[in-house]
Design a protein around this motif. Structure first.
Motif, PDB file in Angstrom:
ATOM      1  N   ALA A 115      40.289  42.115  54.603  1.00 62.69           N
ATOM      2  CA  ALA A 115      39.320  41.375  54.030  1.00 62.69           C
ATOM      3  C   ALA A 115      39.627  40.975  52.549  1.00 62.69           C
ATOM      4  CB  ALA A 115      37.852  42.167  53.963  1.00 62.69           C
ATOM      5  N   ASP A 116      39.427  40.010  51.961  1.00 58.46           N
ATOM      6  CA  ASP A 116      39.983  39.297  50.871  1.00 58.46           C
ATOM      7  C   ASP A 116      38.526  39.462  49.956  1.00 58.46           C
ATOM      8  OD1 ASP A 116      41.184  38.706  48.700  1.00 58.46           O
ATOM      9  OD2 ASP A 116      41.692  36.806  49.498  1.00 58.46           O
ATOM     10  N   TYR A 117      38.450  40.376  48.938  1.00 61.22           N
ATOM     11  CA  TYR A 117      37.368  40.426  48.089  1.00 61.22           C
ATOM     12  C   TYR A 117      37.592  39.634  46.794  1.00 61.22           C
ATOM     13  CZ  TYR A 117      35.907  44.397  51.020  1.00 61.22           C
ATOM     14  OH  TYR A 117      35.490  45.330  52.423  1.00 61.22           O
ATOM     15  N   LYS A 118      36.983  38.462  46.616  1.00 61.92           N
ATOM     16  CA  LYS A 118      37.071  37.635  45.676  1.00 61.92           C
ATOM     17  C   LYS A 118      35.877  37.741  44.495  1.00 61.92           C
ATOM     18  CE  LYS A 118      39.746  34.491  48.532  1.00 61.92           C
ATOM     19  NZ  LYS A 118      41.042  34.600  47.781  1.00 61.92           N
ATOM     20  N   VAL A 119      36.187  38.193  43.411  1.00 60.99           N
ATOM     21  CA  VAL A 119      35.046  38.333  42.463  1.00 60.99           C
ATOM     22  C   VAL A 119      35.167  37.315  41.298  1.00 60.99           C
ATOM     23  CG1 VAL A 119      34.238  39.997  40.722  1.00 60.99           C
ATOM     24  CG2 VAL A 119      35.628  41.081  42.771  1.00 60.99           C
ATOM     25  N   PHE A 120      34.281  36.565  41.271  1.00 59.46           N
ATOM     26  CA  PHE A 120      34.045  35.499  40.457  1.00 59.46           C
ATOM     27  C   PHE A 120      33.471  36.061  39.183  1.00 59.46           C
ATOM     28  CE2 PHE A 120      34.235  33.303  44.121  1.00 59.46           C
ATOM     29  CZ  PHE A 120      34.704  31.966  44.078  1.00 59.46           C
ATOM     30  N   CYS A 121      34.075  35.829  37.819  1.00 58.60           N
ATOM     31  CA  CYS A 121      33.936  36.443  36.579  1.00 58.60           C
ATOM     32  C   CYS A 121      33.468  35.193  35.666  1.00 58.60           C
ATOM     33  CB  CYS A 121      34.927  37.344  36.190  1.00 58.60           C
ATOM     34  SG  CYS A 121      35.273  38.757  37.123  1.00 58.60           S
ATOM     35  N   ILE A 122      32.459  35.350  35.131  1.00 59.05           N
ATOM     36  CA  ILE A 122      32.213  34.438  34.123  1.00 59.05           C
ATOM     37  C   ILE A 122      32.018  35.226  32.538  1.00 59.05           C
ATOM     38  CG2 ILE A 122      30.411  33.002  33.228  1.00 59.05           C
ATOM     39  CD1 ILE A 122      31.638  32.352  36.023  1.00 59.05           C
ATOM     40  N   ASN A 123      32.919  34.831  31.791  1.00 58.33           N
ATOM     41  CA  ASN A 123      32.645  35.594  30.247  1.00 58.33           C
ATOM     42  C   ASN A 123      33.130  37.028  30.402  1.00 58.33           C
ATOM     43  OD1 ASN A 123      32.728  33.752  28.111  1.00 58.33           O
ATOM     44  ND2 ASN A 123      30.419  33.339  28.433  1.00 58.33           N
ATOM     45  N   GLY A 124      33.838  37.350  31.183  1.00 60.95           N
ATOM     46  CA  GLY A 124      34.272  38.857  31.599  1.00 60.95           C
ATOM     47  C   GLY A 124      33.411  39.773  32.147  1.00 60.95           C
ATOM     48  N   GLU A 125      32.255  39.251  32.907  1.00 66.07           N
ATOM     49  CA  GLU A 125      31.514  39.967  33.479  1.00 66.07           C
ATOM     50  C   GLU A 125      31.479  39.622  35.118  1.00 66.07           C
ATOM     51  OE1 GLU A 125      29.064  42.782  34.365  1.00 66.07           O
ATOM     52  OE2 GLU A 125      29.809  42.605  32.425  1.00 66.07           O
ATOM     53  N   PRO A 126      31.589  40.142  36.065  1.00 62.67           N
ATOM     54  CA  PRO A 126      31.466  39.698  37.442  1.00 62.67           C
ATOM     55  C   PRO A 126      30.089  39.028  37.692  1.00 62.67           C
ATOM     56  CG  PRO A 126      32.261  41.879  37.334  1.00 62.67           C
ATOM     57  CD  PRO A 126      31.724  41.785  35.911  1.00 62.67           C
ATOM     58  N   ALA A 127      30.171  38.070  38.294  1.00 62.61           N
ATOM     59  CA  ALA A 127      28.735  37.337  38.683  1.00 62.61           C
ATOM     60  C   ALA A 127      28.728  37.392  40.359  1.00 62.61           C
ATOM     61  CB  ALA A 127      29.069  35.693  38.152  1.00 62.61           C
ATOM     62  N   CYS A 128      29.493  37.319  41.005  1.00 61.05           N
ATOM     63  CA  CYS A 128      29.300  37.387  42.584  1.00 61.05           C
ATOM     64  C   CYS A 128      30.598  37.742  43.258  1.00 61.05           C
ATOM     65  CB  CYS A 128      28.826  36.229  43.159  1.00 61.05           C
ATOM     66  SG  CYS A 128      29.877  34.574  42.909  1.00 61.05           S
ATOM     67  N   ILE A 129      30.398  37.991  44.462  1.00 62.50           N
ATOM     68  CA  ILE A 129      31.763  38.199  45.491  1.00 62.50           C
ATOM     69  C   ILE A 129      31.812  37.536  46.311  1.00 62.50           C
ATOM     70  CG2 ILE A 129      33.054  40.505  46.351  1.00 62.50           C
ATOM     71  CD1 ILE A 129      31.364  42.205  44.457  1.00 62.50           C
ATOM     72  N   LEU A 130      32.912  36.700  46.865  1.00 65.81           N
ATOM     73  CA  LEU A 130      33.223  36.137  48.163  1.00 65.81           C
ATOM     74  C   LEU A 130      33.999  37.290  48.954  1.00 65.81           C
ATOM     75  CD1 LEU A 130      33.349  33.758  50.054  1.00 65.81           C
ATOM     76  CD2 LEU A 130      35.026  33.028  48.528  1.00 65.81           C
ATOM     77  N   ILE A 131      33.667  37.520  50.134  1.00 66.86           N
ATOM     78  CA  ILE A 131      34.501  38.138  50.881  1.00 66.86           C
ATOM     79  C   ILE A 131      34.982  37.092  52.176  1.00 66.86           C
ATOM     80  CG2 ILE A 131      34.785  40.410  52.505  1.00 66.86           C
ATOM     81  CD1 ILE A 131      31.710  40.270  50.164  1.00 66.86           C
ATOM     82  N   CYS A 132      36.125  37.093  52.186  1.00 66.62           N
ATOM     83  CA  CYS A 132      36.963  36.371  53.223  1.00 66.62           C
ATOM     84  C   CYS A 132      37.360  37.398  54.502  1.00 66.62           C
ATOM     85  CB  CYS A 132      37.944  35.503  52.402  1.00 66.62           C
ATOM     86  SG  CYS A 132      37.777  34.493  51.110  1.00 66.62           S
ATOM     87  N   THR A 133      36.880  36.878  55.505  1.00 68.68           N
ATOM     88  CA  THR A 133      37.157  37.853  56.717  1.00 68.68           C
ATOM     89  C   THR A 133      37.895  36.778  57.855  1.00 68.68           C
ATOM     90  OG1 THR A 133      35.057  37.826  57.535  1.00 68.68           O
ATOM     91  CG2 THR A 133      35.748  39.608  56.129  1.00 68.68           C
TER      92      THR A 133
END
Length: 304
Positions: free
Chosen positions: A184-202
């Motif tokens: 699994a690939d956990y992709k953390v989208f960050c905006i202005n240095g703060e995590p906003a959401c996580i996309l998990i690729c499986t």
């Protein structure tokens, strides 16, 4: 000209003409090429004067902000130094070797399992699970093709074109999860240095990957998926190390308007995969417009 070429010239001439035309457009008016790509993929025009959603803002930042750090940190080899400085070497897969040419790869120095890849783009990855059964000539041919690819050219991601390509061999991170056929690939989208959401690729297989979005509290966001991934969602167990994953994301994303930090988790240990400034080139058609708008609202537009 097109009619003349179609009637009198072989296919190789057609291809050469198309490639030359595209090369000229990319060098003379790259923003126009990005606009055309965006319209074709996303189905609407970029508002360059007032970009709003995340895809628009990624494209705006490509052309109007200082992307020199994008080049350094999108380089999978050079990014290791940055990640090590911020978090320590323990979060990185072991590095077994680096080469400039495929013919220089010394397979005798590599372990039975490893990953071999290029540093300058998406793809170009070969997973070697058993070196004894490896077709070395085939791997060298694959990697030789990858290292000569001008990644970023057709997707209008100019910062990739300034990366000096190398070949890397790294530790293979084992998949020990029972919810995915691939790691699994956990992709953390960050905006202005703060995590906003996580996309998990499986379940990566045959060119398809299952996409599942979660917020930072691990609430499922199935409504986010759009395009070919609309209606697609998989229940992913909350990682025990979620808080640490988010802390690492804050550290690595600090100082950037937006960035995506990619992680793997194996045997309860976190590994940093790569840093991405232009997710899907800035053409994330798998992201609903409403959610892209929500993410984009907080991305500042910083000029050069």
């Amino acid at each position: 000209m097109k009619k003349f070429l179609r009637k009198h010239c072989p296919k190789i001439i057609h291809k050469a003409y198309a490639e030359t035309k595209f090369w000229l457009l990319c060098h003379i008016c790259p923003k126009a090429v990005a606009s055309e790509l965006f319209r074709g993929i996303m189905g609407y025009d970029i508002d360059w004067k007032n970009p709003r959603d995340l895809n628009e803002k990624i494209n705006w930042l490509k052309f109007y902000s200082d992307t020199s750090e994008w080049t350094r940190l999108a380089d999978k080899y050079l990014a290791r130094e940055y990640i090590s400085e911020k978090l320590g070497e323990d979060v990185l897969p072991k590095l077994y070797g680096v080469w400039k040419k495929a013919e220089d790869i010394d397979f005798t120095t590599l372990p039975d399992k490893f990953v071999i890849k290029t540093n300058h783009g998406c793809g170009g990855v070969v997973l070697v699970k058993d070196k004894s059964s490896l077709d070395i000539l085939k791997v060298k041919k694959t990697i030789a093709t990858s290292i000569h690819e001008k990644f970023g050219y057709r997707t209008m991601e100019p910062h990739y074109l300034n990366i000096k390509p190398v070949i890397m061999a790294e530790e293979m991170i084992e998949n020990d999860a029972d919810f995915s056929t691939s790691i699994a690939d956990y992709k953390v989208f960050c905006i202005n240095g703060e995590p906003a959401c996580i996309l998990i690729c499986t379940d990566r297989a045959n060119g398809h990957t299952n996409l599942s979005f979660y917020d930072t509290e691990w609430n499922a966001l199935p409504e986010v998926n759009a395009g070919h991934h609309a209606g697609e969602f998989k229940v992913i167990p909350k990682p025990e190390c979620l808080d640490k994953l988010l802390d690492y994301s804050r550290i690595l994303s600090n100082g950037f308007p937006q960035i995506r930090i990619d992680f793997y988790i194996s045997n309860k240990k976190i590994y940093v995969g790569e840093l991405t400034f232009t997710s899907h080139g800035g053409y994330m058609d798998y992201l609903s417009y409403d959610f892209s708008l929500k993410l984009g609202m907080n991305v500042p537009l910083i000029h050069k």
